[in-house]
Design a protein around this motif. Structure first.
Motif, short mmCIF file in Angstrom:
data_model
loop_
_atom_site.label_atom_id
_atom_site.label_comp_id
_atom_site.label_asym_id
_atom_site.label_seq_id
_atom_site.Cartn_x
_atom_site.Cartn_y
_atom_site.Cartn_z
N ASP A 152 35.07 -44.20 -20.36
CA ASP A 152 36.51 -43.95 -20.22
C ASP A 152 37.30 -45.23 -20.42
OD1 ASP A 152 38.72 -42.20 -19.74
OD2 ASP A 152 38.91 -43.10 -17.75
N ALA A 153 36.77 -46.35 -19.96
CA ALA A 153 37.45 -47.63 -20.19
C ALA A 153 37.54 -47.92 -21.69
CB ALA A 153 36.71 -48.76 -19.47
N LEU A 154 36.50 -47.57 -22.43
CA LEU A 154 36.55 -47.73 -23.89
C LEU A 154 37.58 -46.79 -24.50
CD1 LEU A 154 32.83 -47.97 -25.11
CD2 LEU A 154 34.52 -49.80 -24.99
N ILE A 155 37.58 -45.54 -24.05
CA ILE A 155 38.50 -44.54 -24.61
C ILE A 155 39.94 -44.92 -24.33
CG2 ILE A 155 39.23 -42.13 -24.47
CD1 ILE A 155 36.23 -41.48 -23.82
N GLU A 156 40.20 -45.49 -23.17
CA GLU A 156 41.55 -45.93 -22.84
C GLU A 156 41.89 -47.25 -23.53
OE1 GLU A 156 43.99 -44.43 -20.89
OE2 GLU A 156 42.64 -42.72 -21.01
N GLY A 157 40.94 -48.17 -23.52
CA GLY A 157 41.23 -49.53 -23.97
C GLY A 157 41.23 -49.75 -25.47
#
Length: 193
Positions: A152-157
């Motif tokens: 999720d951090a990748l998807i957001e970032g």
């Protein structure tokens, strides 16, 4: 005689139209330039309609951002839920990061505005926290909690970086990174995050 004027809406989609108009105004000029007048003009409703449905501009903005989060969460979940294998689940994550449907330029502008506003508005902060939890819950259909958090951090970032980079994302690099996180999770004890 049943059905007073208050009980029968003469414009049943008005509130949603106002929320959509608020998001358009925010996307064009930012929260700091968003006013009741601009929203009413964009929604093509009388100015008084805004005070009928909302307890001031903060409430209107909070509900508009909640609408954004709901809409994006639904697409996020549908994309992840459609995967029928681990490889497809990884590809779904790559699609959320690189694909054209999620985190469009307009949505990224709205996300930046929402995150900034969440620092000053508890309702929007709660909406943002709930959105992150829904995202991780969607990923948890296929991944462990720690991997879900990392992905999720990748998807957001990554789309945030894309918004400021001059070059498009390297889909192969994104896919390799997603796969590395998923593959390394048991060795890294990532579930303790």
């Amino acid at each position: 005689m049943s059905g007073t004027r208050r009980e029968i809406p003469n414009d049943p989609g008005r509130k949603e139209r106002i929320l959509d108009a608020a998001l358009e105004v925010i996307a064009e000029g930012g929260v700091h330039k968003t006013t009741h007048r601009k929203i009413a003009a964009r929604a093509q409703v009388p100015l008084g309609s805004l005070t009928y449905y909302f307890d001031g501009i903060d409430d209107l903005l909070a509900q508009a951002f909640a609408r954004l989060a709901d809409t994006m969460s639904l697409l996020y979940r549908q994309t992840v839920q459609a995967a029928e294998s681990m490889a497809e689940a990884e590809e779904a994550v790559v699609e959320l990061i690189c694909g054209p449907a999620y985190a469009t330029d307009r949505e990224m502008t709205l996300i930046f505005e929402m995150y900034a506003y969440a620092n000053h508005n508890e309702a929007v902060s709660a909406t943002t926290r709930a959105w992150l939890e829904r995202s991780r819950d969607s990923l948890a259909l296929h991944f462990t909690p720690g991997v879900s958090r990392a992905l999720d951090a990748l998807i957001e970032g990554w789309p945030m970086h894309r918004a400021f980079d001059d070059a498009p994302l390297d889909r192969r690099l994104v896919a390799e990174t997603v796969h590395a996180i998923v593959s390394a999770a048991p060795r890294l004890s990532i579930d303790t995050v």
